[in-house]
Write an enzyme that holds these catalytic residues in place. Sequence first.
Site, mmCIF file in Angstrom:
data_model
loop_
_atom_site.group_PDB
_atom_site.id
_atom_site.type_symbol
_atom_site.label_atom_id
_atom_site.label_comp_id
_atom_site.label_asym_id
_atom_site.label_seq_id
_atom_site.Cartn_x
_atom_site.Cartn_y
_atom_site.Cartn_z
ATOM 1 N N LYS A 104 -9.431 -13.435 -0.449
ATOM 2 C CA LYS A 104 -7.422 -13.092 -0.580
ATOM 3 C C LYS A 104 -6.717 -14.858 0.571
ATOM 4 O O LYS A 104 -5.956 -14.659 -0.180
ATOM 5 C CB LYS A 104 -7.220 -11.419 -0.072
ATOM 6 N N GLN B 213 -5.851 -0.579 -0.026
ATOM 7 C CA GLN B 213 -5.746 -0.414 1.191
ATOM 8 C C GLN B 213 -4.470 -0.703 1.681
ATOM 9 O O GLN B 213 -4.281 -1.190 3.192
ATOM 10 C CB GLN B 213 -5.623 -2.694 1.547
ATOM 11 N N GLU C 256 -0.383 -8.387 0.726
ATOM 12 C CA GLU C 256 -0.261 -7.540 0.870
ATOM 13 C C GLU C 256 1.052 -6.675 -0.085
ATOM 14 O O GLU C 256 1.831 -5.460 0.672
ATOM 15 C CB GLU C 256 -0.191 -6.920 2.352
#
Length: 860
Positions: free
Chosen positions: A73, A337, A262
């Site tokens: 990522k 996550q 994120e």
Amino acid sequence: MSDFPDDMPFFGDPAAPRAQAGGTGAPEGIAARALKARGGAPNYLQGLNPEQRLAVETTEGPVLVLAGAGTGKTRVLTARIAHILSQGLAYPSQILAVTFTNRAAREMKERIGVLVGGAVEGMPWLGTFHSIGVKILRRHAELAGLRSDFTILDTDDVIRLIKQLIQVEGLDDKRWPARTFANMIDGWKNKGLAPSEIPEGDARAFADGRGRKLYQAYQDRLKTLNACDFGDLLCHPIRILRANPDILREYNARFKYILVDEYQDTNTAQYMWLRLLAQRPETARSPSSPAGPSPRTRGEGSSVNVDAPLSPSLRGEGKGEGQSSTINICCVGDDDQSIYGWRGAEVDNILRFDKDFPGAAVIRLERNYRSTAHILGAASHLIAHNEGRLGKTLFTDAANADDDKVHVHAAWDSEEEARAVGETIEQAQRKGHLLNNMAILVRASFQMREFEDRFVTLGLNYRVIGGPRFYERLEIRDAMAYFRVVAQPADDLAFERIVNTPKRGLGEAAIRQVHDYARARDIPMLAAATDLVATEELKPKPRSALKQVVDNFNRWHSLLDSKPHTELAEMILDESGYTAIWQNDRTAEAPGRLENLKELIRSMEEYESLRGFLEHVALVMDAEKNEDLDAVNIMTLHSAKGLEFETVFLPGWEEGLFPHQRSLDEGGRSGLEEERRLAYVGLTRAKKNLHIWFVSNRRIHGMWQSTIPSRFLEELPEAHVEVSESGNSYGGYGQSRFDRADPFQNNYSTPGWQRAQANRSEATRSNWGSRSGANVERIGYGETDSGFGAGRGSVKGRMIDGELVAKSVSDTPSAFKPGDRVFHTKFGNGNVASIDGNKLTIDFDRAGQKRVLDNFVQRV
DNA sequence: CGCGCAAGAGAGCGT
DNA sequence: CTCTTGCGCG
């Protein structure tokens, strides 16, 4: 004054670079360097797999990258920025790149630097949500009723301030704890709610219905203090952008490319902030009402009502001259996550992306480059127990017959757990493994201590990441308080902290007088003190003491812009008498504190000014770790997100601790699922070796309690797991050479042990096996895990909230009486001395007096 | 006013 | 068990 060197070209840029590949408007140097770095072919694309490459090269239009753990990522994000820069699609200052942690921001900066060759000059808008929020807010502080030198308060300051407000209201601060209210305010700000906008129910819930009033009073006080809290760093910019279309338009024109890391962790305020910034310049228009529309509340509707609706996407339309007609936003995240729900994160944001940004390209990264097949298999199987996932299937080619399975270990108690982990680490070290490549990831920070104690005994190097922080130490906070008052004289919280440190005879009475004077006139305390020393209102002694304080601060303040800030800082600490406190202190910790103060001054050198330094501290709060030292990493699961280690230890897999009791109580099923995602994060940090531990006995609040294994253990797939003997090799479970000092330990034929076993198997309905002989033999799966899909039904039945949860305190009154003769498996025989509910104080024959829970002893 | 001791409360994760 | 708060004394 300009804290931001990049401000100059901000609104006065030359014509934007043309959005054409290799466009001539490209900033000089960077593209050339990037190309030069590897013979014409951009080096940043090398080694990318097709999906990664697609994510890098799809620069136009909205893009959602669903990046599983360990799928590269960060690499994609950095390569994407390098690509945009080297293709001349934008100047560095036209890219907004947002991360959650400073660590992630720092890492991205470094990696982009490597990719484009050399330092990244001017990526001024790469940073955390909060650091970018601060930057925006300082530019337009006056629109939020602040001056641009405003202070950012930390949690401690906030709680003290709220406590004062609660007392001013005449409320009982025991019944209405400041901490609770601080959390409530935080929650509101996470949703972008001003005092007038909070739900009526919330407002009533605190302080006999005075919640709203208190919140408003809090905001008013912040304004007087020229200060804001963390939430304000987002909320103020949102209001400013909403209320000032011209300003919004400038930012919209500014940011040609937006990247968000994120994304699953964004809360509602961050989402609103992004939606505002991610508008096309021409669609920005004035709000319908000055206050702006009310923000979305949880569960309502599917999109946030921002002032200017996004115009239909024109994706694929080709790049126009000057500015692109699409919203070039790229969000990267992983719903599996998402572990910050408690901080207001809305997984919904990521689940809803393609509705928010119609025509969005969704790219999945599922090839895992990090972990062995066993680790990946265990993690995937565990997370499959969650519902409502976007669903990714991670895979790896790295199947190797030599790979270790995931180890599950049992230990008698947390001390043994620490001992055994220490043993395993030492063994690995002897085989040549670096401590730097190992990490212990705990659920709650109190678990760290036992490991630290153990490692100190062993002489094993360790570092605690995100632990007791440098800037939270007493002497550092005191010194910082001095600096804060000098930099921003309206900072009452800092002023109050040090006005009588060192002792100057300014006691509660004198300080109260200053405080009341200030409050009555709505001025800062330093200003009030200045007034008061000119009058006869104070007694002579405090008056002269206070006068000296006031004079000192005035003098220091006047030197702020002329004297080098490190010199000024030293001067402040010396002249105030603060250094002398510790020089005259003969206790053991004084030298360390002086050393810390020196370290503080040293670390200031890296910053341009005192204010710059203070801002850094407010936002970052962690000191750089020493990478040179080879040391085991100890941290919480939360702060481990984004990291990876060769070997990972996951201790404390017990019901009540992990999943944590409070998550289950407050979050119900979704709380449990978040805990499971946290477990998933933990598992996927490991590259090669993974060791999970659970104990039978843990000390909580200083009292020993028996525990049962975490349900997550049963959710691991048998094929990838191996139940191990405990980490030592000294005659079986729990009996290491270190145990000899304690003759009471580990007698598995005792009634207490048998009873613990009975409780355990009853509670978990599993066949953890009686360990009468030696070790746990195997994990039972009978009714739970017959496969990903099939397993789910039975899992669901088992997962009724709270069903399997270990109760921390028993409701039933103790069946014991003082004088009872009892046996305890750890401490041996003894007599009950006194009883408090289910807590017993017992005089043990050989172990002395201990406090234990009654269900932990057996009458004999 | 400042120091010291005793009692009481309290530990989930963090920008 | 450990930290904070509160009270009483010098």
